[in-house]
Motif scaffolding. Sequence first.
Motif, PDB file in Angstrom:
ATOM      1  N   LEU A  15     125.472  37.469   2.252  1.00  0.00           N
ATOM      2  CA  LEU A  15     124.150  36.909   2.516  1.00  0.00           C
ATOM      3  C   LEU A  15     123.129  37.471   1.537  1.00  0.00           C
ATOM      4  O   LEU A  15     122.322  36.736   0.949  1.00  0.00           O
ATOM      5  CB  LEU A  15     123.736  37.213   3.962  1.00  0.00           C
ATOM      6  CG  LEU A  15     122.307  36.808   4.353  1.00  0.00           C
ATOM      7  CD1 LEU A  15     122.147  35.292   4.283  1.00  0.00           C
ATOM      8  CD2 LEU A  15     121.961  37.322   5.738  1.00  0.00           C
ATOM      9  N   TRP A  16     123.146  38.792   1.347  1.00  0.00           N
ATOM     10  CA  TRP A  16     122.188  39.434   0.446  1.00  0.00           C
ATOM     11  C   TRP A  16     122.439  39.038  -1.012  1.00  0.00           C
ATOM     12  O   TRP A  16     121.501  38.749  -1.763  1.00  0.00           O
ATOM     13  CB  TRP A  16     122.277  40.958   0.598  1.00  0.00           C
ATOM     14  CG  TRP A  16     121.700  41.463   1.878  1.00  0.00           C
ATOM     15  CD1 TRP A  16     122.372  41.700   3.039  1.00  0.00           C
ATOM     16  CD2 TRP A  16     120.336  41.775   2.128  1.00  0.00           C
ATOM     17  NE1 TRP A  16     121.514  42.153   4.007  1.00  0.00           N
ATOM     18  CE2 TRP A  16     120.253  42.215   3.476  1.00  0.00           C
ATOM     19  CE3 TRP A  16     119.177  41.734   1.356  1.00  0.00           C
ATOM     20  CZ2 TRP A  16     119.049  42.610   4.054  1.00  0.00           C
ATOM     21  CZ3 TRP A  16     117.974  42.123   1.925  1.00  0.00           C
ATOM     22  CH2 TRP A  16     117.916  42.552   3.270  1.00  0.00           C
ATOM     23  N   ILE A  17     123.703  39.035  -1.416  1.00  0.00           N
ATOM     24  CA  ILE A  17     124.022  38.732  -2.812  1.00  0.00           C
ATOM     25  C   ILE A  17     123.680  37.281  -3.146  1.00  0.00           C
ATOM     26  O   ILE A  17     123.050  36.985  -4.178  1.00  0.00           O
ATOM     27  CB  ILE A  17     125.509  39.031  -3.091  1.00  0.00           C
ATOM     28  CG1 ILE A  17     125.776  40.529  -2.967  1.00  0.00           C
ATOM     29  CG2 ILE A  17     125.899  38.542  -4.484  1.00  0.00           C
ATOM     30  CD1 ILE A  17     127.251  40.892  -3.070  1.00  0.00           C
ATOM     31  N   GLY A  18     124.085  36.362  -2.277  1.00  0.00           N
ATOM     32  CA  GLY A  18     123.811  34.949  -2.532  1.00  0.00           C
ATOM     33  C   GLY A  18     122.327  34.643  -2.588  1.00  0.00           C
ATOM     34  O   GLY A  18     121.841  33.984  -3.519  1.00  0.00           O
ATOM     35  N   THR A  19     121.593  35.143  -1.583  1.00  0.00           N
ATOM     36  CA  THR A  19     120.152  34.901  -1.558  1.00  0.00           C
ATOM     37  C   THR A  19     119.467  35.542  -2.753  1.00  0.00           C
ATOM     38  O   THR A  19     118.575  34.946  -3.382  1.00  0.00           O
ATOM     39  CB  THR A  19     119.555  35.457  -0.251  1.00  0.00           C
ATOM     40  OG1 THR A  19     120.223  34.874   0.863  1.00  0.00           O
ATOM     41  CG2 THR A  19     118.068  35.147  -0.170  1.00  0.00           C
ATOM     42  N   GLY A  20     119.875  36.776  -3.082  1.00  0.00           N
ATOM     43  CA  GLY A  20     119.245  37.467  -4.211  1.00  0.00           C
ATOM     44  C   GLY A  20     119.489  36.776  -5.531  1.00  0.00           C
ATOM     45  O   GLY A  20     118.581  36.672  -6.365  1.00  0.00           O
ATOM     46  N   LEU A  21     120.707  36.279  -5.741  1.00  0.00           N
ATOM     47  CA  LEU A  21     121.004  35.604  -7.005  1.00  0.00           C
ATOM     48  C   LEU A  21     120.199  34.320  -7.154  1.00  0.00           C
ATOM     49  O   LEU A  21     119.643  34.034  -8.225  1.00  0.00           O
ATOM     50  CB  LEU A  21     122.507  35.300  -7.089  1.00  0.00           C
ATOM     51  CG  LEU A  21     123.426  36.487  -7.376  1.00  0.00           C
ATOM     52  CD1 LEU A  21     124.886  36.053  -7.333  1.00  0.00           C
ATOM     53  CD2 LEU A  21     123.103  37.098  -8.735  1.00  0.00           C
ATOM     54  N   ILE A  22     120.128  33.534  -6.090  1.00  0.00           N
ATOM     55  CA  ILE A  22     119.363  32.286  -6.145  1.00  0.00           C
ATOM     56  C   ILE A  22     117.886  32.580  -6.386  1.00  0.00           C
ATOM     57  O   ILE A  22     117.232  31.942  -7.225  1.00  0.00           O
ATOM     58  CB  ILE A  22     119.555  31.484  -4.848  1.00  0.00           C
ATOM     59  CG1 ILE A  22     121.010  31.028  -4.721  1.00  0.00           C
ATOM     60  CG2 ILE A  22     118.624  30.281  -4.829  1.00  0.00           C
ATOM     61  CD1 ILE A  22     121.335  30.361  -3.407  1.00  0.00           C
ATOM     62  N   ALA A  23     117.337  33.558  -5.657  1.00  0.00           N
ATOM     63  CA  ALA A  23     115.929  33.910  -5.842  1.00  0.00           C
ATOM     64  C   ALA A  23     115.661  34.410  -7.253  1.00  0.00           C
ATOM     65  O   ALA A  23     114.626  34.096  -7.858  1.00  0.00           O
ATOM     66  CB  ALA A  23     115.526  34.975  -4.819  1.00  0.00           C
ATOM     67  N   ALA A  24     116.597  35.195  -7.812  1.00  0.00           N
ATOM     68  CA  ALA A  24     116.417  35.718  -9.166  1.00  0.00           C
ATOM     69  C   ALA A  24     116.407  34.608 -10.198  1.00  0.00           C
ATOM     70  O   ALA A  24     115.579  34.593 -11.123  1.00  0.00           O
ATOM     71  CB  ALA A  24     117.526  36.724  -9.479  1.00  0.00           C
TER      72      ALA A  24
END
Length: 455
Positions: A15-24
């Motif tokens: 959840l953290w990795i996916g959301t962080g990558l998209i936001a980045a």
Amino acid sequence: MPQSTHPSVLLRPRLWIGTGLIAAVVAMLFALLYVGGNVNPKGNLRDLPVALVNTDAGADAGGRHVNMGEQIVAGIQKAAKGDKSIDWQVLSREEADKRLGRGKLFGALVIPQDFSATVTALGAPQPAAQPAPQPAPQGKAATPPTLTVLTNQSAGSIGSSMASQAAQKAAHAASAQLGQELLKQAAAQKAPLPTAAQLKFADPVTVTVADGHPVGSRSAMGLSAFYYALVLVVCGMLGANLVNSQVDTALGYLHTDYGPVRKREPVQHTSRVRTLAIGMALMLGTALVMGTLVEVATVKILDMDASHLGLLWLYSVATIAVVGIGSLALFAAFGTPGMLLATIVFVAMAVPSSGATVPLQALPGFFRALSEFEPLRQITEGMRAILYYGAQADAGLSRAWASMGVALVAALVFGFAVTRLYDRRGLHRVPRPGTEAGTPAETPEPPAAGAGATA
């Protein structure tokens, strides 16, 4: 209150990795595109079109005929050889007015018909000093030489400002050059010049600034076309999102929450092609409503300057429909990521390459290339033609309609080709009962990877 026996979703690294990558990715793209296109307009300026208009009739001086307007034009062209930022176009006044009225020029420098006559009058031999003050001479000698800088806010306020600055700089340089010649002529007369006369001769030309193609006071200083076009694009995207969710809800693929109440329709197993066709048909009706209300809000309620209201309505509805259908095609092909892709295509890359605020001639090469196919640039130019240029076809309106037609065909072909491919491969969004051997009807399998979450 019931207690969950499952661990918190916040403990899932995915959840953290996916959301962080998209936001980045989103943050980086928007920063690079928005700021990168506008950070250095003067440094990127190339070939900004500005007219040089010489209507000078010339004058007789010292036994010969001189045309100082031609000298100024030649001097500006010579100076421009080492500076590619301005594209000086030598035009007649009639042609310059036509191009200003079509948004093809950002400004003009106009040399008047009596320019040589007023300059030579300044350099004429001065009468001998009189014991008593004499009244100011009448006629041409009383009129100072004048150069006029024309602006064109309808083509873009920043571009017009850049053109005005370049034209004024050229006019003052020409004035300084003429001043040197006048001072030499005065020195040849071997008559002392008063200090006031020396100052006048040093910078003899008066530079005036006028609006070459005025826009109405309620036109956002030439930006109302861009804001209107941006509203249409946003309405198309939001309308597509609305239509997509409403169709999925009607087919029972999604539930609807009304506060604490949840409602879900029975699932209707429908092909992806048919789902996309339903969405596009609903988008057409939505575009009629949204396009009408946008015009009512801006023209009737806000009193925005506008003419050709019937054409404006048709253009508004068509723009929203095409953007919406294009977005639906992306949703159908890529599912949930299609929404992000639509935002990048229709907003992130479109706004900085639209040429609406910073002119295309002041953008980096990457954004100039984007502007050739990005929809917002074509939409804005068509809107300018309707609002500012009398709906002239060659002012950008014909290009806008053609681009809209190409985009519509591309969206239809792409959307239905991809959804038909998914259907033929059996990549149904919700598997039909009994379509797969050994799979209980009440336990539908999740959609295959890449099938997307929408039609």
